[in-house]
Write an enzyme that holds these catalytic residues in place. Sequence first.
Site, PDB file in Angstrom:
ATOM      1  CG  LEU A 148      -0.122 -10.404  -2.255  1.00  0.00           C
ATOM      2  CD1 LEU A 148       0.848 -11.163  -1.357  1.00  0.00           C
ATOM      3  CD2 LEU A 148      -1.410 -10.102  -1.501  1.00  0.00           C
ATOM      4  CG  ASP A 149      -2.518  -3.872  -3.131  1.00  0.00           C
ATOM      5  OD1 ASP A 149      -2.488  -4.026  -4.366  1.00  0.00           O
ATOM      6  OD2 ASP A 149      -3.575  -3.813  -2.466  1.00  0.00           O
ATOM      7  CB  ILE A 150       3.532  -1.485  -2.198  1.00  0.00           C
ATOM      8  CG1 ILE A 150       3.835  -1.407  -3.700  1.00  0.00           C
ATOM      9  CG2 ILE A 150       4.759  -1.074  -1.396  1.00  0.00           C
ATOM     10  CD1 ILE A 150       4.182  -0.022  -4.181  1.00  0.00           C
ATOM     11  CB  SER A 191      -0.760  -6.647   0.701  1.00  0.00           C
ATOM     12  OG  SER A 191      -1.808  -5.696   0.639  1.00  0.00           O
TER      13      SER A 191
END
Length: 361
Positions: free
Chosen positions: A237-239, A241
């Site tokens: 998961l992105d930072i 997100s």
Amino acid sequence: MSTLKLNKSPAATEQKREKPVRPLSPELRDRSKAPPVKKERAAAEPQAPDAQALPARKEKAVRDKKPRAFDGKHEQKERRSPTANDGRRQYNRDQPRPRMAKTDDRPPRPSAPAPAAIDQQPRLSKVMADRGLCSRREADDWIVNGWVKVNGEIIETLGTRIDPAAEIIISAYAKEHQAETVTILLHKPVGYVSGQAEDGYEPAVVLVNPDNQWPEDSSGIDFKRGHLRGLAPAGRLDIDSTGLLVLTQDGRVARKLIGDDSSVEKEYLVRVEGQLSANGLALLNHGLSLDGVQLKPAKVSWQNEDQLRFVLREGRKRQIRRMCELVGLHVVGLKRIRIGSINLGKLPPGQWRYLGEHERF
């Protein structure tokens, strides 16, 4: 008592020497001549020819000698019939004897298929992962510990290449070790990276501690420091997100979620801004490409007036954000709420729980 010694008279000695053992005839004593040959032996063995007559006899033999090769002027010797008892072949006297074919004219001999080169065979860890026995990381650990047998032989060297059809036997110790592995479900908040720390952001695994364990965790598993060893994210998961992040020690779980052949669904709620193009929703479902690669079909629909619901079967880097940009939308918030059959549910942000024995992705 005295000893009497008798001496033979000279006359007796001379009388004994009158007849020698070998007759001393003049013929036998003359070494320049050959000894006489007995009559019965002479009849069986011909006498040696005179040395002067040899050259003349050789010349006559050469003149009378017939040529060996058949040139049509001399009679050819009779060949044996093919039905003779000795089994020899018969050649037609009117045709020359066939010659053996040259090596280049002979048809190639069928050769056995060459075994596959060792450097072209897959590694043992890859074969184990392909068979679903474990992950490649687990396979390396098992090999080093001597828990893997290939065709009855224990393999302890990493990188060993084997026949893909080889028999692989896993020790009970490895299976017990695998049974002790855990999988953790974490509600990752914004500001944490999924894997290694980068750009000053901490990895999400730092949140896995007794203080952050969800009080309603019903798995019945007690936290141990050993549960952090080898704990790795199965997906990312992105930072910026949030949502469900899976951390696991079980290679089978990781392979199922992020393997090349993975088909597990991931569901997201995406808050967007901007103006969607005319056929934007259809393109989001199927028809977009990223980095020159066609994306798999997705399920995209409106959840409300400013939020989309995405269901994907793949996970490229920042895939949802890039897909939305291609159709005129900008993502302002992204939350993953489901992976396979496991829902985020009521798990609060920053807290975690164990995957129960009854739960499967």
